[in-house]
Motif scaffolding. Structure first.
Motif, PDB file in Angstrom:
ATOM      1  N   ASP A   1     -10.498   9.149   5.685  1.00 46.56           N
ATOM      2  CA  ASP A   1     -11.605   9.957   6.194  1.00 46.56           C
ATOM      3  C   ASP A   1     -11.277  10.666   7.501  1.00 46.56           C
ATOM      4  O   ASP A   1     -12.155  11.293   8.105  1.00 46.56           O
ATOM      5  CB  ASP A   1     -12.854   9.086   6.387  1.00 46.56           C
ATOM      6  CG  ASP A   1     -12.587   7.879   7.286  1.00 46.56           C
ATOM      7  OD1 ASP A   1     -11.482   7.800   7.881  1.00 46.56           O
ATOM      8  OD2 ASP A   1     -13.483   7.016   7.402  1.00 46.56           O
ATOM      9  N   GLY A   2     -10.028  10.563   7.958  1.00 49.47           N
ATOM     10  CA  GLY A   2      -9.629  11.203   9.199  1.00 49.47           C
ATOM     11  C   GLY A   2     -10.010  10.447  10.454  1.00 49.47           C
ATOM     12  O   GLY A   2      -9.689  10.898  11.561  1.00 49.47           O
TER      13      GLY A   2
ATOM     14  N   ASP B   1     -10.756   3.270  12.240  1.00 44.80           N
ATOM     15  CA  ASP B   1     -12.071   2.807  11.836  1.00 44.80           C
ATOM     16  C   ASP B   1     -12.008   1.820  10.681  1.00 44.80           C
ATOM     17  O   ASP B   1     -13.001   1.196  10.338  1.00 44.80           O
ATOM     18  CB  ASP B   1     -12.940   4.013  11.437  1.00 44.80           C
ATOM     19  CG  ASP B   1     -14.421   3.674  11.358  1.00 44.80           C
ATOM     20  OD1 ASP B   1     -14.951   3.110  12.336  1.00 44.80           O
ATOM     21  OD2 ASP B   1     -15.035   3.968  10.310  1.00 44.80           O
ATOM     22  N   THR B   2     -10.804   1.686  10.067  1.00 46.27           N
ATOM     23  CA  THR B   2     -10.611   0.806   8.911  1.00 46.27           C
ATOM     24  C   THR B   2      -9.345  -0.008   9.123  1.00 46.27           C
ATOM     25  O   THR B   2      -8.375   0.496   9.681  1.00 46.27           O
ATOM     26  CB  THR B   2     -10.487   1.627   7.611  1.00 46.27           C
ATOM     27  OG1 THR B   2     -11.626   2.472   7.475  1.00 46.27           O
ATOM     28  CG2 THR B   2     -10.397   0.720   6.386  1.00 46.27           C
TER      29      THR B   2
ATOM     30  N   LEU C   1       0.832  -1.197   0.000  1.00 44.28           N
ATOM     31  CA  LEU C   1       0.000   0.000   0.000  1.00 44.28           C
ATOM     32  C   LEU C   1       0.870   1.251   0.000  1.00 44.28           C
ATOM     33  O   LEU C   1       1.855   1.331   0.742  1.00 44.28           O
ATOM     34  CB  LEU C   1      -0.917   0.020   1.224  1.00 44.28           C
ATOM     35  CG  LEU C   1      -2.052  -1.007   1.223  1.00 44.28           C
ATOM     36  CD1 LEU C   1      -2.695  -1.071   2.600  1.00 44.28           C
ATOM     37  CD2 LEU C   1      -3.099  -0.660   0.163  1.00 44.28           C
ATOM     38  N   VAL C   2       0.501   2.219  -0.819  1.00 48.19           N
ATOM     39  CA  VAL C   2       1.164   3.524  -0.860  1.00 48.19           C
ATOM     40  C   VAL C   2       0.373   4.445   0.073  1.00 48.19           C
ATOM     41  O   VAL C   2      -0.693   4.951  -0.289  1.00 48.19           O
ATOM     42  CB  VAL C   2       1.211   4.086  -2.294  1.00 48.19           C
ATOM     43  CG1 VAL C   2       1.896   5.446  -2.310  1.00 48.19           C
ATOM     44  CG2 VAL C   2       1.920   3.106  -3.229  1.00 48.19           C
ATOM     45  N   VAL C   3       0.891   4.636   1.277  1.00 45.88           N
ATOM     46  CA  VAL C   3       0.138   5.331   2.339  1.00 45.88           C
ATOM     47  C   VAL C   3       0.505   6.811   2.316  1.00 45.88           C
ATOM     48  O   VAL C   3       1.662   7.180   2.579  1.00 45.88           O
ATOM     49  CB  VAL C   3       0.446   4.714   3.710  1.00 45.88           C
ATOM     50  CG1 VAL C   3      -0.383   5.404   4.794  1.00 45.88           C
ATOM     51  CG2 VAL C   3       0.156   3.204   3.691  1.00 45.88           C
ATOM     52  N   PRO C   4      -0.461   7.690   2.017  1.00 51.27           N
ATOM     53  CA  PRO C   4      -0.148   9.111   1.812  1.00 51.27           C
ATOM     54  C   PRO C   4      -0.042   9.881   3.125  1.00 51.27           C
ATOM     55  O   PRO C   4      -0.524   9.461   4.177  1.00 51.27           O
ATOM     56  CB  PRO C   4      -1.338   9.594   0.988  1.00 51.27           C
ATOM     57  CG  PRO C   4      -2.479   8.739   1.462  1.00 51.27           C
ATOM     58  CD  PRO C   4      -1.870   7.391   1.753  1.00 51.27           C
ATOM     59  N   GLY C   5       0.573  11.051   3.013  1.00 52.33           N
ATOM     60  CA  GLY C   5       0.663  11.942   4.154  1.00 52.33           C
ATOM     61  C   GLY C   5       1.731  12.997   3.942  1.00 52.33           C
ATOM     62  O   GLY C   5       2.421  13.013   2.915  1.00 52.33           O
ATOM     63  N   PRO C   6       1.906  13.903   4.932  1.00 54.28           N
ATOM     64  CA  PRO C   6       2.917  14.963   4.815  1.00 54.28           C
ATOM     65  C   PRO C   6       4.320  14.396   4.660  1.00 54.28           C
ATOM     66  O   PRO C   6       4.655  13.348   5.224  1.00 54.28           O
ATOM     67  CB  PRO C   6       2.771  15.732   6.143  1.00 54.28           C
ATOM     68  CG  PRO C   6       1.398  15.405   6.642  1.00 54.28           C
ATOM     69  CD  PRO C   6       1.121  14.003   6.177  1.00 54.28           C
TER      70      PRO C   6
END
Length: 269
Positions: free
Chosen positions: A187-188, A237-238, A79-84
């Motif tokens: 979704d935060g 939540d996921t 998985l390519v997990v996004p973020g800052p």
């Protein structure tokens, strides 16, 4: 990119060119198995010639997965997990080529790699080098299984934030260094990427936990209790498991708790 390092046909882990090819040590361990046809090796060049290709597609809108088709070894997808400050590739796959690298660059590239456990190491050093020798985070408890030298970062303790919002948690399931990745999610509400540390089963309302999946050796109850308690203080939540479509979508924290309770009840805890 070096396409000629040996890759174990059964587990899909790439080793150093001068490694002993008598037996893959990961497959010789009781958590895995040597293929019924004996120890066999392949390279990226040979996989390409056989028709294998990298696949980059959305696991969910905004979250990209990386796999191989036809599948190699265990058949996991990363998985390519996004973020800052850049994306994290969580877990890895055996195959990589220029087209796959270009496809990942189109969705933001990679700033780091983190791997849950030795069965999912894939060609992690080759992936690291393809993106400028980015760090590969492996828990120090699994240092003995690292198959090649490279920019491997051995981390210690229960948690480590490797990029803003992306935190590794050493759950210790399956292997002592068995690790999941916590992040804010799409979704935060929070999400866990778990590979098969918490494996999303076919009834995707549940997860399960094993010391060995192919040999059906159950995980120790104390290990599961510790693992669930480590992530229980984190919002999520996921849960994204280690294969395409293996996702607990919604209510995941409660489902993980219930899954642990069910497991413990069935082993008489």
């Amino acid at each position: 990119m070096d396409r000629h390092h040996p890759i174990c046909r059964t587990c899909g882990v790439q080793r150093a060119r001068d490694a002993d090819r008598t037996l893959c040590p990961i497959c010789a361990d009781e958590r895995q198995y040597v293929g019924w046809g004996g120890q066999r090796w392949v390279s990226i060049t040979e996989l390409h010639a056989e028709g294998h290709r990298g696949v980059v597609r959305e696991e969910a809108p905004g979250l990209w997965g990386v796999g191989v088709e036809p599948s190699v070894g265990i058949g996991q997808r990363a998985l390519v997990v996004p973020g800052p400050d850049g994306n994290v590739l969580f877990d890895c796959v055996p195959y990589v080529d220029e087209s796959t690298v270009d496809a990942v660059r189109q969705v933001g590239g990679l700033a780091a790699i983190a791997v849950s456990h030795p069965h999912f190491y894939g060609s992690m050093v080759e992936w690291s080098r393809a993106f400028g020798d980015i760090p590969v985070y492996v828990h120090a408890s699994d240092a003995e299984w690292v198959p090649r030298s490279g920019n491997i970062v051995l981390w210690e303790g229960d948690r480590r934030e490797i990029l803003p919002g992306r935190t590794l948690v050493n759950c210790g399931i399956h292997f002592p260094g068995g690790t999941v990745l916590h992040w804010p999610g799409l979704d935060g509400k929070g999400a866990l990427c778990t590979g098969d540390i918490f494996t999303v089963v076919m009834d995707r309302r549940w997860v399960s936990f094993m010391y060995s999946y192919p040999n059906l050796i159950p995980e120790h109850p104390d290990t599961i209790v510790r693992a669930v308690s480590l992530v229980d203080s984190m919002p999520y939540d996921t849960v994204y498991g280690g294969w395409w479509g293996r996702v607990v979508a919604g209510g995941a924290k409660e489902r993980v708790r219930r899954s642990a309770d069910r497991y413990l009840a069935h082993v008489g805890r």
